[in-house]
Design an enzyme around this catalytic site. Structure first.
Site: not given
Ligand code: NAD
Length: 267
Positions: A155, A159
């Site tokens: 990744h 991550k």
């Molecule tokens: P990222 O850090 O870019 O995004 C997370 C967002 O959540 C950030 O903008 C952060 O400010 C926001 N956030 C956190 N707490 C918050 C709150 N209390 N209120 C509002 N916003 C809040 O990360 P990402 O790459 O977008 O990934 C997010 C999650 O999704 C991770 O756990 C990642 O592993 C997971 N993910 C899952 C999949 C899937 O297919 N399920 C795919 C990609 C990523």
């Protein structure tokens, strides 16, 4: 009628793709999205955030501003998702969880939430990855007992958790099929004199580099031949579109704890 959806964590890498997927999806109506109160995107147009032009809807900092939504899609962080689950339970809202990295105890909390609301825990919302889980089950059943099983994942540099939720789920599917306990048979990384490989183990290897969206391979290796089952994601839109499919499915589901295999009818 369209399913009203709100995106929690809408300024994140996934959040921006989720906005675009929601706007483009014919079964979904996007009613809002949340950002942190400290975010530089407070009161920001959701479409502008996703780079698709203004759509006339602004970001929110409180979930109570998003009560119009029937299904919440959460790709935030472990701590935030655990808070959001409580709120969704109190307000009887359906929840698709894309956040990864939960401990067994935290998964139990999510599972328990399913008694009061419909909830999906989907560490990977890509349709291809969920099909791969099925292929792993078939392969493990056929040759898992006598092959060396290793799981590799790669990744992007940002991550936070390792191995990825998807890699762990791959191990879980294989271990369940073979009647092994993943907590006992998993080996995370190797270094030094490791001695001959124990056939009962399932190995995990992790790479973090650059902008890799997500790659996973399971090896089933014997002496003389091996099978590799690989999935490569080249765009986050694949996860975002899968999350919309999950939201549309969940809007018609009874209270319960589900995964993507339920959504895709692969059980
Ligand atoms: P990222 O850090 O870019 O995004 C997370 C967002 O959540 C950030 O903008 C952060 O400010 C926001 N956030 C956190 N707490 C918050 C709150 N209390 N209120 C509002 N916003 C809040 O990360 P990402 O790459 O977008 O990934 C997010 C999650 O999704 C991770 O756990 C990642 O592993 C997971 N993910 C899952 C999949 C899937 O297919 N399920 C795919 C990609 C990523």
């Amino acid at each position: 009628m369209k399913v009203k959806v709100a995106i929690l964590g809408c300024s994140g890498r996934m959040g921006r793709n989720l906005i675009q997927a929601a706007v483009e999806h014919e079964q979904i109506e996007l009613v809002g999205g949340s950002v942190r109160a400290t975010s530089s995107f407070v009161d920001f147009d959701l479409g502008e955030l996703a780079g698709i032009g203004a759509i006339g809807q602004k970001t929110s900092t409180e979930l109570s501003e998003l009560l119009d939504a029937d299904v919440f899609i959460d790709f935030t962080s472990i701590e935030t998702t655990l808070e959001n689950i409580k709120w969704c339970q109190e307000n009887k809202k359906s929840l698709v969880i894309g956040t990864t990295g939960f401990t067994d105890e935290q998964v139990q909390i999510i599972e328990n939430a399913g008694k009061g609301i419909p909830v999906i825990l989907a560490p990977n919302t890509s349709v291809g990855v969920n099909l791969m889980f099925k292929l792993l089950e078939i392969t493990a059943k056929a040759i898992g007992d006598y092959t060396d099983i290793e799981i590799f994942e790669a990744h992007h540099r940002f991550k936070k958790d390792a191995p990825s939720g998807t890699a762990v789920k791959m191990g879980q599917v294989i271990a369940d099929t073979l009647g092994r306990d993943l907590n006992k048979c998993a080996v995370y990384g190797r270094e030094g004199i490791t001695e001959e490989r124990d056939r009962e183990t399932i190995g995990f290897a992790t790479v973090r580099a650059g902008d890799i969206v997500g790659e996973h391979t399971a090896f089933f290796a014997d002496l003389g031949e091996r099978i590799e089952i690989t999935h490569k994601a080249s765009s986050r839109m694949t996860f975002a579109l899968g999350a919309m499919r999950a939201a549309a499915w969940l809007s018609e589901a009874d209270n319960g704890y589900y995964d993507m295999q339920d959504v895709l009818g692969l059980k």
